[in-house]
Motif scaffolding. Structure first.
Motif, short mmCIF file in Angstrom:
data_model
loop_
_atom_site.label_atom_id
_atom_site.label_comp_id
_atom_site.label_asym_id
_atom_site.label_seq_id
_atom_site.Cartn_x
_atom_site.Cartn_y
_atom_site.Cartn_z
N ILE A 1 -62.68 37.04 16.79
CA ILE A 1 -63.86 36.54 15.98
C ILE A 1 -65.06 37.42 16.24
O ILE A 1 -65.47 37.73 17.23
CB ILE A 1 -64.17 35.02 16.32
CG1 ILE A 1 -65.36 34.60 15.40
CG2 ILE A 1 -64.71 35.01 17.91
CD1 ILE A 1 -65.71 32.93 15.56
N ASP A 19 -63.63 35.49 11.76
CA ASP A 19 -62.29 35.70 11.40
C ASP A 19 -61.38 34.67 12.04
O ASP A 19 -61.67 34.45 13.13
CB ASP A 19 -61.87 37.08 12.02
CG ASP A 19 -62.44 38.24 11.26
OD1 ASP A 19 -62.92 37.86 10.16
OD2 ASP A 19 -62.69 39.01 11.86
N GLY A 20 -60.71 33.88 11.13
CA GLY A 20 -59.45 33.00 11.72
C GLY A 20 -59.83 31.83 12.29
O GLY A 20 -59.70 31.40 13.29
N VAL A 21 -60.91 31.27 11.56
CA VAL A 21 -61.51 29.94 11.86
C VAL A 21 -61.09 28.89 11.21
O VAL A 21 -61.13 28.86 9.86
CB VAL A 21 -63.29 29.93 11.95
CG1 VAL A 21 -63.56 30.76 13.08
CG2 VAL A 21 -63.54 30.34 10.74
N SER A 33 -56.41 28.73 8.65
CA SER A 33 -57.98 29.00 8.83
C SER A 33 -58.27 30.10 8.03
O SER A 33 -57.37 30.57 7.06
CB SER A 33 -57.37 29.73 10.42
OG SER A 33 -56.26 30.85 10.15
N ASP A 35 -61.20 33.55 6.91
CA ASP A 35 -62.19 34.58 7.36
C ASP A 35 -63.38 34.26 6.48
O ASP A 35 -63.17 34.24 5.09
CB ASP A 35 -61.51 35.87 6.97
CG ASP A 35 -60.20 36.06 7.79
OD1 ASP A 35 -60.02 35.76 9.13
OD2 ASP A 35 -59.40 37.27 7.29
N SER A 49 -56.61 33.24 6.24
CA SER A 49 -56.71 34.30 7.42
C SER A 49 -55.33 34.44 7.94
O SER A 49 -54.48 33.43 7.72
CB SER A 49 -57.52 33.86 8.30
OG SER A 49 -57.57 34.93 9.49
N VAL A 51 -54.54 35.16 11.09
CA VAL A 51 -54.83 34.92 12.33
C VAL A 51 -55.50 33.55 12.49
O VAL A 51 -56.10 32.93 11.63
CB VAL A 51 -55.75 35.89 12.95
CG1 VAL A 51 -55.01 37.39 13.12
CG2 VAL A 51 -57.14 35.86 12.54
N ASP A 52 -55.54 33.00 13.59
CA ASP A 52 -56.12 31.96 14.10
C ASP A 52 -56.88 31.86 15.44
O ASP A 52 -55.88 31.77 16.45
CB ASP A 52 -55.21 30.43 13.98
CG ASP A 52 -55.72 29.20 14.00
OD1 ASP A 52 -56.94 28.95 14.71
OD2 ASP A 52 -55.23 28.01 13.85
N THR A 53 -57.81 31.88 15.62
CA THR A 53 -58.60 32.00 17.01
C THR A 53 -58.79 30.69 17.89
O THR A 53 -59.09 30.93 18.92
CB THR A 53 -60.00 32.38 16.73
OG1 THR A 53 -60.84 31.70 15.87
CG2 THR A 53 -60.02 33.79 15.92
N ASP A 371 -65.68 25.50 19.69
CA ASP A 371 -64.28 25.59 20.36
C ASP A 371 -63.83 24.16 20.35
O ASP A 371 -64.57 23.04 19.92
CB ASP A 371 -64.06 26.04 21.61
CG ASP A 371 -64.77 25.62 22.79
OD1 ASP A 371 -65.28 24.34 22.78
OD2 ASP A 371 -65.26 26.31 23.66
#
Length: 391
Positions: A1, A19-21, A33, A35, A49, A51-53, A371
């Motif tokens: 991120i 990114d990835g939220v 998730s 971007d 996205s 990715v997944d943060t 988070d």
């Protein structure tokens, strides 16, 4: 991120990329998730996205009941103090607050509110003011100054209220106040929310006020009336029981582990559900400050770093816990993240009929990135016009 902004506010030329939220909205976490790009203070793009943060983006928090922080009480401010206290809120993921005043003579209250709204905060912005009193009960005064309480509303008071009505968001009053229905009607007609609290009222008086517009309970279980027998030995309900039972009432909760314990919070949530609960700090000027003596209006208060007391230690005076910490507190009770966020962000916004940012292209940025433990990692805020009235 990646965060394209670390300063307090998004500058016009800044771009923030997340990114990835996952999004949190309306009490739900998105399955996918995303971007996300925010440019010039507005949401420019949102795409799925790869990715997944493990991070989340949600509406920023709103505190509808706070008397101050960082040594600043809203009753006495200058530009430096306004900047200091508003930056404190912003640092905790709070983008809007309702500056709150204790029971104060109306003539003085008018001057205090006019003074406050003559300044432009550099951090969190001000919604309308929340005034606790002066129409509250001496029997449930809490930390309120007894000499400033009024047990009767008179029509002449409208001469002053008319001057500040556009800068009011919430009025806390006692439904047992003489002639109170005239006051509730006036506030409702002028777009001011009416809450019951610091009261010695009964369920009949509360129901009558609800018909005229009362729809909230101020810091439930704190300085609220409770069930008792009246002069005829009949059992009546107080504000506490009515707040828990009546669907039309939204309740404020100070989830600081002192005013409200875990077990009591769980009981409130079981009765109300998370959509009818607003987390509030009820923070005083000592929030964010070292242990010691501070002011609540003209009253001396002291803090031990956990909570605030009257100087003589006769009563709790308020909280020193910010909304983001309260989110973490209720998460530790087992409340779901999306519900905790709703109580800190969407429930208070909807209660005062204020903008709830969605995740659509062009939406004005008013978001927190958090988070799974409720830690606020960034606050993205595109608005820089002070909201000093509802007009």
């Amino acid at each position: 991120i990646t965060f394209g902004v670390t300063e307090a506010m998004i500058k016009e030329e800044k771009t923030s990329k997340l990114d990835g939220v996952r999004t949190i909205s309306n009490g739900e976490i998105s399955k996918d998730s995303y971007d996300i790009v925010i440019e010039s203070g507005r949401l420019k793009s949102i795409t799925k996205s790869i990715v997944d943060t493990g991070l989340y983006i949600c509406p920023a928090y709103v505190d509808i009941h706070t008397h101050g922080a960082m040594g600043v009480d809203f009753s006495s401010v200058d530009q430096e103090k306004v900047d200091k206290v508003s930056q404190y809120y912003f640092s905790h993921g709070i983008t809007h607050v309702c500056p709150t005043f204790v029971a104060t003579p109306l003539e003085l209250l008018e001057k205090q509110i006019d003074s406050l709204y003559s300044f432009n905060p550099s951090g969190a912005l001000f919604l309308g003011a929340h005034i606790e009193g002066p129409y509250i009960s001496p029997k449930k005064k809490g930390a309120q100054p007894l000499e400033n309480m009024r047990t009767e509303f008179v029509s002449a008071d409208l001469n002053i209220l008319d001057w500040i009505k556009d800068k009011l968001e919430i009025v806390t009053l006692c439904p047992a106040t003489h002639n109170v229905l005239q006051l509730v009607r006036y506030l409702k007609e002028n777009g001011v929310k009416v809450q019951g609290g610091h009261d010695d009222s009964n369920d009949k008086q509360i129901r009558e006020c609800m018909k005229e517009g009362l729809d909230g309970v101020t810091h439930i279980f704190c300085a609220c009336s409770t069930s008792r027998r009246d002069e005829n030995f009949d059992r009546v309900l107080g504000m506490t029981e009515c707040g828990l039972s009546f669907d039309g009432l939204t309740v404020e909760v100070i989830a600081d582990n002192k005013h409200i314990s875990q077990l009591l919070f769980e009981f409130i949530l079981k009765c109300k559900t998370y959509r009818r609960v607003c987390l509030i700090s009820d923070s005083l000027s000592c929030a964010g400050m070292p242990n010691g003596k501070y002011k609540l209006g003209e009253e001396d208060v002291v803090t031990d770093g956990k909570v605030c007391y009257l100087a003589d230690m006769s009563a709790l005076a308020g909280s020193v816990t910010s909304i983001d910490q309260m989110v973490r507190n209720v998460l530790s009770y087992g409340v779901e993240l999306e519900q905790a966020v709703y109580m800190a962000a969407e429930s208070p916004r909807k209660y005062v009929n204020y903008y709830v940012p969605k995740f659509d292209i062009g939406e004005q940025a008013d978001y927190n990135v958090i988070d799974e433990n409720g830690n606020v990692l960034a606050t993205l805020f595109g608005q820089r016009k002070n909201i000093n009235n509802r007009s």
